[in-house]
Write a protein that holds these residues in place. Structure first.
Motif, PDB file in Angstrom:
ATOM      1  N   ASP A  11     -12.319 -38.510  17.533  1.00 59.12           N
ATOM      2  CA  ASP A  11     -12.826 -37.783  18.698  1.00 59.12           C
ATOM      3  C   ASP A  11     -11.648 -37.423  19.606  1.00 59.12           C
ATOM      4  O   ASP A  11     -11.759 -37.455  20.834  1.00 59.12           O
ATOM      5  CB  ASP A  11     -13.871 -38.618  19.460  1.00 59.12           C
ATOM      6  CG  ASP A  11     -14.780 -37.768  20.346  1.00 59.12           C
ATOM      7  OD1 ASP A  11     -14.589 -36.528  20.381  1.00 59.12           O
ATOM      8  OD2 ASP A  11     -15.657 -38.335  21.008  1.00 59.12           O
ATOM      9  N   HIS A  16      -9.188 -35.825  21.893  1.00 60.56           N
ATOM     10  CA  HIS A  16      -9.092 -34.708  22.822  1.00 60.56           C
ATOM     11  C   HIS A  16      -7.624 -34.477  23.173  1.00 60.56           C
ATOM     12  O   HIS A  16      -7.260 -33.491  23.780  1.00 60.56           O
ATOM     13  CB  HIS A  16      -9.904 -34.983  24.078  1.00 60.56           C
ATOM     14  CG  HIS A  16     -11.395 -34.862  23.860  1.00 60.56           C
ATOM     15  ND1 HIS A  16     -12.121 -35.758  23.124  1.00 60.56           N
ATOM     16  CD2 HIS A  16     -12.279 -33.915  24.272  1.00 60.56           C
ATOM     17  CE1 HIS A  16     -13.396 -35.385  23.099  1.00 60.56           C
ATOM     18  NE2 HIS A  16     -13.518 -34.272  23.783  1.00 60.56           N
ATOM     19  N   HIS A  33     -10.823 -32.404  18.551  1.00 60.76           N
ATOM     20  CA  HIS A  33     -11.014 -31.266  19.464  1.00 60.76           C
ATOM     21  C   HIS A  33      -9.702 -30.515  19.659  1.00 60.76           C
ATOM     22  O   HIS A  33      -8.628 -31.093  19.595  1.00 60.76           O
ATOM     23  CB  HIS A  33     -11.542 -31.757  20.807  1.00 60.76           C
ATOM     24  CG  HIS A  33     -12.929 -32.302  20.705  1.00 60.76           C
ATOM     25  ND1 HIS A  33     -14.044 -31.502  20.792  1.00 60.76           N
ATOM     26  CD2 HIS A  33     -13.380 -33.557  20.466  1.00 60.76           C
ATOM     27  CE1 HIS A  33     -15.128 -32.261  20.631  1.00 60.76           C
ATOM     28  NE2 HIS A  33     -14.752 -33.508  20.427  1.00 60.76           N
ATOM     29  N   HIS A  79     -13.289 -35.731  13.300  1.00 65.20           N
ATOM     30  CA  HIS A  79     -13.770 -35.423  14.658  1.00 65.20           C
ATOM     31  C   HIS A  79     -12.565 -35.194  15.577  1.00 65.20           C
ATOM     32  O   HIS A  79     -12.043 -36.121  16.184  1.00 65.20           O
ATOM     33  CB  HIS A  79     -14.636 -36.601  15.134  1.00 65.20           C
ATOM     34  CG  HIS A  79     -15.382 -36.352  16.409  1.00 65.20           C
ATOM     35  ND1 HIS A  79     -16.396 -37.177  16.838  1.00 65.20           N
ATOM     36  CD2 HIS A  79     -15.272 -35.390  17.358  1.00 65.20           C
ATOM     37  CE1 HIS A  79     -16.879 -36.734  17.978  1.00 65.20           C
ATOM     38  NE2 HIS A  79     -16.203 -35.650  18.329  1.00 65.20           N
ATOM     39  N   HIS A 111     -16.538 -28.460  21.186  1.00 66.23           N
ATOM     40  CA  HIS A 111     -17.824 -28.339  21.873  1.00 66.23           C
ATOM     41  C   HIS A 111     -18.235 -26.865  21.947  1.00 66.23           C
ATOM     42  O   HIS A 111     -17.522 -26.047  22.545  1.00 66.23           O
ATOM     43  CB  HIS A 111     -17.732 -28.896  23.295  1.00 66.23           C
ATOM     44  CG  HIS A 111     -17.448 -30.360  23.345  1.00 66.23           C
ATOM     45  ND1 HIS A 111     -18.405 -31.306  23.067  1.00 66.23           N
ATOM     46  CD2 HIS A 111     -16.313 -31.042  23.625  1.00 66.23           C
ATOM     47  CE1 HIS A 111     -17.870 -32.511  23.197  1.00 66.23           C
ATOM     48  NE2 HIS A 111     -16.602 -32.381  23.529  1.00 66.23           N
ATOM     49  N   GLU A 171     -19.378 -29.304  17.633  1.00 65.62           N
ATOM     50  CA  GLU A 171     -20.148 -30.371  18.270  1.00 65.62           C
ATOM     51  C   GLU A 171     -21.062 -29.710  19.297  1.00 65.62           C
ATOM     52  O   GLU A 171     -20.584 -29.023  20.189  1.00 65.62           O
ATOM     53  CB  GLU A 171     -19.210 -31.396  18.933  1.00 65.62           C
ATOM     54  CG  GLU A 171     -19.944 -32.592  19.516  1.00 65.62           C
ATOM     55  CD  GLU A 171     -18.994 -33.738  19.917  1.00 65.62           C
ATOM     56  OE1 GLU A 171     -17.765 -33.563  19.894  1.00 65.62           O
ATOM     57  OE2 GLU A 171     -19.509 -34.813  20.270  1.00 65.62           O
TER      58      GLU A 171
HETATM   59 ZN   LIG Z   1     -16.260 -34.980  20.298  1.00 62.74          ZN
END
Ligand SMILES: [Zn+2]
Length: 210
Positions: free
Chosen positions: A153, A155, A10, A8, A41, A64
């Motif tokens: 996750d 970023h 980004h 996961h 996203h 996502e």
């Molecule tokens: Zn995410």
């Protein structure tokens, strides 16, 4: 063989991240990551770009998607998913022979039986989620008997590797990796993102949304 995966991540193709693809590759090498999934996203390009750039790193193209039941991640995708309707997203993921994951189920999800039955995996550790949220995710996965994974996750570049899924796979072949995930042949190596940095990420998200 055991493969270290961050499932996961980004990139700059997400509206809320500035992580450049070449820098993601560099950081992945530093963290000794074997498999990395780009899950932007509503975007698909980042994974393809990373795949073209990397030789050793195994890249999973993902997305996502913000649906009416909450976020859902499609892994092992071959093209961008255009719809944002939950059950259509699921249909599209299956059509592409991908895997459907519910990320951070404690955050803004409507978890009906139908929703839970339709997905493959639950993200039971997300490095940006607090202990109670991750605990809830773990309990949920146990209850519905679905395998779990970890994800950073990320970023920001420094977050990559904070949630590692150690996959016990027969080989580095994508089909073997997919099968190992679906059978739950994994161990999770978890490190939470520092609170201040998570706050900062939230700020950047709000700022970039304007
Ligand atoms: Zn995410």
């Amino acid at each position: 063989m055991k493969l270290r995966a961050d499932l996961h991540v980004h990139s700059e193709f997400s509206f809320d991240s500035k992580s450049k693809i070449n820098k993601i590759l560099k950081k992945a090498k530093k963290e000794k990551i074997d498999i990395l999934a780009i899950t932007d996203h509503e975007e698909f390009l980042g994974g393809e770009k990373l795949k073209n750039l990397s030789k050793e790193l195994i890249v999973i193209c993902g997305e996502e998607i913000d649906t009416e039941y909450g976020d859902i991640i499609g892994l092992f995708l071959t093209k961008k998913i255009e719809t944002k309707k939950f059950f259509e997203v699921i249909k599209e993921i299956k059509k592409q022979k991908g895997i459907a994951v519910i990320p951070h189920p404690s955050i803004h999800h409507i978890l009906t039986d139908e929703v839970l039955n339709s997905i493959d995996l639950i993200e039971i550790f997300n490095s940006r989620v607090g202990n109670s949220g991750n605990e809830m995710a773990k309990m949920l996965a146990n209850k519905i008997k679905k395998p779990g994974i970890a994800g950073s996750d990320a970023h920001f570049l420094f977050e990559i590797g904070n949630g590692i899924t150690l996959i016990d796979s027969k080989s580095k072949n994508i089909e073997d990796i997919k099968a190992a995930l679906q059978m739950g042949n994994v161990e999770l190596l978890c490190k939470r993102s520092p609170k201040l940095k998570r706050y900062w990420a939230k700020f950047v998200k709000i700022w970039r949304r304007r």
